[in-house]
Design a protein around this motif. Structure first.
Motif, PDB file in Angstrom:
ATOM      1  N   ASN A  79       5.665  48.941  60.380  1.00  0.00           N
ATOM      2  CA  ASN A  79       4.882  47.771  59.991  1.00  0.00           C
ATOM      3  C   ASN A  79       5.449  47.030  58.780  1.00  0.00           C
ATOM      4  O   ASN A  79       4.939  45.981  58.420  1.00  0.00           O
ATOM      5  CB  ASN A  79       3.437  48.187  59.706  1.00  0.00           C
ATOM      6  N   SER A  80       6.474  47.605  58.181  1.00  0.00           N
ATOM      7  CA  SER A  80       7.070  46.939  57.026  1.00  0.00           C
ATOM      8  C   SER A  80       7.797  45.684  57.492  1.00  0.00           C
ATOM      9  O   SER A  80       7.969  45.459  58.681  1.00  0.00           O
ATOM     10  CB  SER A  80       8.082  47.862  56.344  1.00  0.00           C
ATOM     11  N   ASP A  81       8.225  44.858  56.524  1.00  0.00           N
ATOM     12  CA  ASP A  81       8.978  43.691  56.965  1.00  0.00           C
ATOM     13  C   ASP A  81      10.446  43.783  56.562  1.00  0.00           C
ATOM     14  O   ASP A  81      11.193  42.851  56.737  1.00  0.00           O
ATOM     15  CB  ASP A  81       8.340  42.397  56.437  1.00  0.00           C
ATOM     16  N   ASN A  82      10.841  44.950  56.031  1.00  0.00           N
ATOM     17  CA  ASN A  82      12.254  45.012  55.624  1.00  0.00           C
ATOM     18  C   ASN A  82      13.021  46.216  56.169  1.00  0.00           C
ATOM     19  O   ASN A  82      14.226  46.297  56.010  1.00  0.00           O
ATOM     20  CB  ASN A  82      12.363  44.977  54.103  1.00  0.00           C
ATOM     21  N   ILE A  83      12.328  47.162  56.804  1.00  0.00           N
ATOM     22  CA  ILE A  83      13.050  48.295  57.382  1.00  0.00           C
ATOM     23  C   ILE A  83      13.477  47.927  58.801  1.00  0.00           C
ATOM     24  O   ILE A  83      12.637  47.595  59.637  1.00  0.00           O
ATOM     25  CB  ILE A  83      12.156  49.560  57.454  1.00  0.00           C
ATOM     26  N   ASN A  84      14.768  48.008  59.055  1.00  0.00           N
ATOM     27  CA  ASN A  84      15.260  47.592  60.371  1.00  0.00           C
ATOM     28  C   ASN A  84      15.718  48.746  61.252  1.00  0.00           C
ATOM     29  O   ASN A  84      15.872  48.578  62.456  1.00  0.00           O
ATOM     30  CB  ASN A  84      16.398  46.595  60.208  1.00  0.00           C
ATOM     31  N   VAL A  85      15.992  49.888  60.633  1.00  0.00           N
ATOM     32  CA  VAL A  85      16.433  51.044  61.411  1.00  0.00           C
ATOM     33  C   VAL A  85      15.665  52.278  60.956  1.00  0.00           C
ATOM     34  O   VAL A  85      15.499  52.504  59.751  1.00  0.00           O
ATOM     35  CB  VAL A  85      17.954  51.292  61.244  1.00  0.00           C
ATOM     36  N   ILE A  86      15.157  53.056  61.926  1.00  0.00           N
ATOM     37  CA  ILE A  86      14.435  54.286  61.597  1.00  0.00           C
ATOM     38  C   ILE A  86      15.091  55.444  62.332  1.00  0.00           C
ATOM     39  O   ILE A  86      15.261  55.405  63.550  1.00  0.00           O
ATOM     40  CB  ILE A  86      12.948  54.184  62.020  1.00  0.00           C
ATOM     41  N   PHE A  87      15.460  56.483  61.569  1.00  0.00           N
ATOM     42  CA  PHE A  87      15.996  57.692  62.188  1.00  0.00           C
ATOM     43  C   PHE A  87      14.921  58.768  62.229  1.00  0.00           C
ATOM     44  O   PHE A  87      14.231  58.994  61.237  1.00  0.00           O
ATOM     45  CB  PHE A  87      17.197  58.227  61.392  1.00  0.00           C
ATOM     46  N   GLU A  88      14.816  59.428  63.374  1.00  0.00           N
ATOM     47  CA  GLU A  88      13.913  60.582  63.511  1.00  0.00           C
ATOM     48  C   GLU A  88      12.460  60.259  63.167  1.00  0.00           C
ATOM     49  O   GLU A  88      11.746  61.093  62.602  1.00  0.00           O
ATOM     50  CB  GLU A  88      14.401  61.755  62.645  1.00  0.00           C
ATOM     51  N   GLY A  89      12.031  59.051  63.500  1.00  0.00           N
ATOM     52  CA  GLY A  89      10.633  58.679  63.294  1.00  0.00           C
ATOM     53  C   GLY A  89       9.709  59.608  64.073  1.00  0.00           C
ATOM     54  O   GLY A  89      10.050  60.077  65.149  1.00  0.00           O
ATOM     55  N   ALA A  90       8.515  59.902  63.494  1.00  0.00           N
ATOM     56  CA  ALA A  90       7.584  60.841  64.134  1.00  0.00           C
ATOM     57  C   ALA A  90       6.389  60.105  64.714  1.00  0.00           C
ATOM     58  O   ALA A  90       5.813  59.222  64.060  1.00  0.00           O
ATOM     59  CB  ALA A  90       7.126  61.875  63.108  1.00  0.00           C
ATOM     60  N   PHE A  91       6.032  60.458  65.939  1.00  0.00           N
ATOM     61  CA  PHE A  91       4.890  59.844  66.605  1.00  0.00           C
ATOM     62  C   PHE A  91       4.059  60.921  67.294  1.00  0.00           C
ATOM     63  O   PHE A  91       4.612  61.822  67.913  1.00  0.00           O
ATOM     64  CB  PHE A  91       5.359  58.837  67.660  1.00  0.00           C
ATOM     65  N   ILE A  92       2.730  60.789  67.161  1.00  0.00           N
ATOM     66  CA  ILE A  92       1.852  61.733  67.852  1.00  0.00           C
ATOM     67  C   ILE A  92       0.837  60.969  68.688  1.00  0.00           C
ATOM     68  O   ILE A  92       0.224  60.007  68.211  1.00  0.00           O
ATOM     69  CB  ILE A  92       1.111  62.654  66.852  1.00  0.00           C
ATOM     70  N   TYR A  93       0.675  61.393  69.934  1.00  0.00           N
ATOM     71  CA  TYR A  93      -0.341  60.829  70.813  1.00  0.00           C
ATOM     72  C   TYR A  93      -0.678  61.893  71.842  1.00  0.00           C
ATOM     73  O   TYR A  93       0.213  62.612  72.306  1.00  0.00           O
ATOM     74  CB  TYR A  93       0.182  59.557  71.493  1.00  0.00           C
ATOM     75  N   LEU A  94      -1.956  62.016  72.210  1.00  0.00           N
ATOM     76  CA  LEU A  94      -2.406  63.059  73.145  1.00  0.00           C
ATOM     77  C   LEU A  94      -1.912  64.443  72.730  1.00  0.00           C
ATOM     78  O   LEU A  94      -1.359  65.186  73.559  1.00  0.00           O
ATOM     79  CB  LEU A  94      -1.919  62.758  74.578  1.00  0.00           C
TER      80      LEU A  94
END
Length: 508
Positions: A79-94
């Motif tokens: 949601n930031s406006d300056n980060i363009n690349v994310i490594f190993e981002g974590a997501f949880i759903y279900l």
DNA sequence: AAGCTTCTTAGAATTACGAG
DNA sequence: CTCGTAATTCTAAGAAGCTT
């Protein structure tokens, strides 16, 4: 709504898709073995990260073990406006956690990239990536495209840490993945109950044990398989599918119940009708020797040399002039048997063991040539695909060009003992297998591969190489690995001696 | 993870043949 | 002669099993 609790991970889902019992073990009695492909993957991952750290603007790297802050931090970065690349981002759903290798900001959303250290797209990757994209999307991210990053097989390392062309990121798999996303929620629903299941699912062993991945729990499953005294037709090497189908239809399991005239498979390096010979040997429980063995032995000339190589598929090549998955030889062992009345001994030349010397290939061949001298038969097991093909590749190397003639002579003197056995010998204790470790169980020797804490096979020798070339490895550990490698390789050449001796003794 | 080699199989190309 | 269908043969790509 963000949750920090999870039961499943992408890896666990993939386990469960292969076999529910595998997943159950992951939940309840997990073992995680180190192996060389993990090291290949890690090294490739490093290079991938390096590539996307430049030229895309600001990046965030969440690499490292999961902790609950990572989900929130990933969301912030999205949601930031300056980060363009994310490594190993974590997501949880279900209740399912995934980590996305690389996310790159695009005009109207994000691109998901998954790095695999293979050289091409494999069908099982689609499922793998669909799990990730499903969850990333459900967490509110607009994924506009999905790509596979893999190793470019044609890359040649020219030194200077330049790995730019190693990475192939042109494989767009967006539409293939989207087709699979629909199924992910049902995977999750099916698999989550296993987390609280008290008893392990009752699943017997089969093709799924090694497909698509080798399962580490096989010894456990084997231990509780019902025991039988019959030898199954499945021990036949290269058992044709047709035969499998026939046996399945007729409900035949016993090798002796298979009609002999259906055992027609032929293969180079094995005696004519070797399946029939295997069947017969098990029937009378006696070893088989071909009538031609005597002539084969007559061709051998003392001094005998017993030779074994260990090589590594680097993945990310670290030796100048080598390619990904090129077979880099890093160790040889040679035993010498001067004459029939003398005792076997290690070669006079010190066994070779090096890891990342940029001139390792020249040093390897030069010392090997010294060790095997000019005359005499050289024995190596499965020499064709291993020793000989490595030597042939080395002939093309600039730093070995001056040795071409000598290498050719060495190759000419080499006898492949796997072919020698395949054409001339079978023992029921081999259980349909022609690898040295199986043959040695069937013949008299004082070599054992069963000892604990040892290097047990070629894949583990490769793992040792990775440990030894990792600059995070401590000195003590390195010394231990070196010793294990030395013992292992010498053990193989000694086993080779017992094999050849056994074949000779049977005709005295 | 790859290479090596054979076996399997899907699909393409070829052939055969009767019908129009 | 062409067309459609079916049977046959050929070919190329993939899988399997063995190795490190």
């Amino acid at each position: 709504m963000i949750s920090n609790n999870y039961k499943l991970t992408k890896t666990k889902i993939l386990s469960g898709l292969q076999c529910h019992k595998k997943l159950w073990y992951d939940f309840h009695q997990q073992i995680s073995k180190d192996n060389h492909s993990i090291h290949i993957g890690n090294r490739f991952g490093e290079e991938v990260k390096k590539k996307y750290q430049v030229g895309y603007g600001k990046f965030k790297d969440f690499t490292g073990p999961f902790d609950s802050t990572k989900v929130k931090d990933t969301e912030e970065a999205i949601n930031s406006d300056n980060i363009n690349v994310i490594f190993e981002g974590a997501f949880i759903y279900l209740d399912t956690l995934i980590r996305a290798d690389v996310l790159i900001r695009k005009k109207n959303g994000w691109e998901l990239l998954e790095a695999k250290s293979s050289t091409k797209l494999k069908s099982e990757y689609i499922e793998d990536i669909a799990i990730q994209s499903f969850i990333v999307k459900k967490c509110g991210v607009n994924l506009t495209s999905i790509k596979l990053i893999h190793i470019n097989k044609d890359f040649i390392y020219e030194g200077g840490d330049n790995y730019e062309d190693l990475i192939n990121d042109t494989n767009d798999i967006t539409s293939k993945v989207i087709l699979k996303e629909k199924e992910v929620s049902s995977y999750i629903k099916d698999l989550i109950p296993l987390a609280v299941e008290k008893k392990s699912p009752n699943i017997s062993m089969g093709d799924h044990c090694n497909n698509p991945h080798t399962c580490d729990y096989q010894s456990r499953c084997k231990a509780i398989e019902p025991k039988t005294n019959i030898t199954s037709y499945e021990i036949l090497p290269w058992c044709p599918k047709k035969l499998k189908k026939y046996c399945l239809e007729k409900k035949i399991k016993d090798l002796q119940k298979v009609p002999t005239d259906l055992l027609v498979s032929q293969r180079e390096g094995y005696v004519q009708d070797y399946h029939k010979i295997i069947q017969a040997a098990h029937k009378c429980n006696k070893p088989w020797f071909s009538p031609d063995l005597k002539n084969a032995i007559k061709e051998f000339n003392f001094p005998y040399y017993f030779m074994d190589f260990e090589y590594v598929n680097q993945g990310v090549p670290i030796i100048k002039g080598t390619q990904p998955y090129y077979r880099l030889p890093f160790q040889w062992s040679v035993h010498k048997w001067e004459s029939i009345d003398k005792k076997i001994k290690p070669s006079d030349e010190k066994p070779f063991l090096e890891f990342d010397d940029q001139d390792i290939e020249r040093r390897f061949v030069e010392s090997l040539l010294k060790a095997v001298g000019e005359n005499g038969t050289i024995f190596a097991h499965n020499a064709g695909p291993v020793e000989i093909s490595i030597l042939k590749k080395l002939k093309e190397k600039d730093n070995c060009k001056h040795l071409v003639d000598k290498i050719d002579k060495l190759i000419e003197r080499t006898v492949d003992t796997q072919v020698l056995v395949g054409e001339n010998f079978y023992h029921p204790k081999m259980n349909g297998k022609y690898k040295l470790k199986e043959i040695i169980k069937a013949i008299p020797s004082d070599v054992s591969y069963e000892e604990k804490d040892n290097i047990a096979g070629g894949t583990e020798a490769q793992l040792a190489w990775f440990i030894l070339t990792d600059n995070k490895t401590l000195k003590n550990e390195k010394e231990l690995q070196k010793k294990l490698l030395t013992d292992y390789c010498a053990k193989d050449t000694l086993a080779l001696y017992y094999l050849v001796k056994h074949l000779m003794d049977s005709y005295v």
